[in-house]
Design a protein around this motif. Structure first.
Motif, PDB file in Angstrom:
ATOM      1  N   ASP A  64     -10.295   8.775   2.069  1.00  0.00           N
ATOM      2  CA  ASP A  64      -9.953   7.427   2.518  1.00  0.00           C
ATOM      3  C   ASP A  64     -11.064   6.863   3.392  1.00  0.00           C
ATOM      4  O   ASP A  64     -11.807   7.612   4.053  1.00  0.00           O
ATOM      5  N   ASP A 107       0.814  -1.210   0.000  1.00  0.00           N
ATOM      6  CA  ASP A 107       0.000   0.000   0.000  1.00  0.00           C
ATOM      7  C   ASP A 107       0.849   1.263   0.000  1.00  0.00           C
ATOM      8  O   ASP A 107       0.329   2.366   0.165  1.00  0.00           O
ATOM      9  N   ASP A 108       2.168   1.120  -0.192  1.00  0.00           N
ATOM     10  CA  ASP A 108       3.066   2.266  -0.296  1.00  0.00           C
ATOM     11  C   ASP A 108       3.185   2.652  -1.764  1.00  0.00           C
ATOM     12  O   ASP A 108       2.788   1.900  -2.656  1.00  0.00           O
TER      13      ASP A 108
END
Length: 423
Positions: free
Chosen positions: A379, A37-38
């Motif tokens: 988000d 998820d980076d």
């Protein structure tokens, strides 16, 4: 000029600065294997990172290991270290394959399985609650033999994902099913048999919760700081604050140290850094709940230890994984009496974030060292027990524990998450 040592850092989120800043202080160059998820852009910007090495550890661990071995053959590096809970077994395997310092594969497997930890603690004669292992959904009835309330949790989870307190037998089947659903959704990988993942049910221990951050080198364990987490009674055990050093009598701290060192020996942990969570039963008797073999909190527990214990935890962890003796082995840390604190902004109802109110004001406060903004507008955060992350983390330091408590209350009044209205 001597060449700077290189270390492969696996799965450390690049937006959390603590290990990257420590690498600069320790004179270590990092080869970063980013989390899924980076972003590569963020990973390349992180301090001390000289190379980004994408590897699909989750999807194809064998190919990832082969690629790392080939990278080491072309240009050897001196160490490898895990940056999150899930990659601990893979990093241990890579360290063994490359002949680098680290956990044994057996120890890595133990600390990733709460069932194994419970068995090891029990067999070592250390404190442990009554527990049963639930390897199938319909095995929930085995937990009826326990004394209620009980806590149901994934065997290989992280943070408080799927951890639920059950107060009576009538709710047990339903709550075990909820935890199994979360295991299937978030923790089971590919065709992994369900019994390999599993669920644990254990008797609830009444008392405040603490944590201990430790360094381990060649079997020697040293606690850098003991943190006070407070009364976490459930039902979902959401953490909101830590303070270090914990204000505990010397005899209780000595008992904590003995229990933590005993757990390291029971689990076979001889190298690295660990995050151990304990309950003080009745406020006095320490019992280990679980241990993670990496810097806790995605790295932010470094701040707690550095400020509250005078130990540069992340830098020392890098040294250990490079095969070096930690500096604090030969030079006694000198805490300056400051109290370190962390405040984890509560998730609340969860949903799609509009904004986290008050962060700019808090970031300008001179008592604050870091504001870690883990998510942003748009988000989505899931509420407990289906935990997906904290909205933000505030790390601060204070002249006394009382001032840290006062500041925590200020943050609770100041910070709140605004979510989009649900239709």
């Amino acid at each position: 000029m001597p060449q700077r040592p290189k270390l492969v850092l696996v799965g450390q989120l690049s937006t959390l600065p603590f290990v990257f800043e420590a690498a600069e202080r320790a004179g270590v160059d990092l080869i970063l294997v980013p989390r899924g998820d980076d972003t590569e852009e963020s990973a390349r910007r992180a301090r001390a990172v000289v190379e980004v090495l994408p590897l699909d550890i989750d999807g194809d661990p064998e190919a990832a290991l082969a690629a790392l071995v080939e990278r080491h053959r072309r240009e050897p590096f001196g160490g490898i270290m895990a940056g999150n809970e899930k990659v601990v077994p893979w990093v241990a395997r890579a360290a063994r394959r490359l002949g680098l310092p680290g956990l044994t594969e057996e120890a890595a497997a133990v600390v990733r399985d709460k069932r194994s930890m419970r068995r090891r603690l029990r067999d070592a004669g250390l404190g442990a609650p009554g527990f049963v292992e639930l390897d199938r959904r319909d095995s929930w009835t085995s937990a009826l033999t326990l004394q209620f309330p009980v806590v149901v949790k994934p065997a290989n989870g992280f943070s408080s994902l799927g951890v639920i307190r059950v107060d009576d037998k009538d709710r047990l089947e339903r709550e075990v099913a909820r935890t199994w659903d979360l295991v299937e959704t978030h923790l089971r990988q590919g065709d992994e048999p369900a019994e390999e993942v599993g669920v644990l049910a254990e008797e609830y221990l009444d008392g405040p919760e603490i944590s201990a951050e430790s360094l381990v080198h060649r079997g020697r364990v040293r606690i850098g700081a003991v943190s006070w987490k407070g009364e976490l009674t459930g039902p979902y055990f959401e953490e909101s604050t830590l303070r270090a050093p914990a204000r505990l009598p010397a005899e209780i701290l000595a008992a904590v140290e003995a229990e933590v060192i005993g757990a390291h020996h029971a689990f076979g942990i001889t190298e690295g850094t660990t995050h151990t969570e304990l309950r003080l039963v009745g406020g006095v008797r320490p019992v280990v709940l679980e241990m993670g073999a990496r810097i806790g909190g995605g790295g932010f527990m470094h701040h707690i230890v550095h400020v509250g214990g005078g130990v540069d935890l992340a830098a020392e962890a890098l040294r250990i994984h490079l095969g070096q003796e930690p500096d604090c082995w030969s030079r006694e840390p000198e805490p300056d009496g400051r109290v370190a604190a962390s405040y984890l902004v509560p998730v609340g109802s969860g949903g799609r974030i509009v904004r986290v109110h008050g962060l700019d004001e808090v970031e300008a406060d001179p008592r604050v060292d870091y504001v870690v903004r883990t998510v942003g507008p748009g988000d989505v955060l899931r509420p407990y027990p289906d935990w997906s992350g904290y909205p933000a983390i505030v790390l601060s330091q204070h002249a006394s524990d009382a001032e840290a408590v006062e500041f925590r209350d200020h943050l609770a009044r100041t910070l709140h998450v605004e979510y989009e209205e649900r239709n």
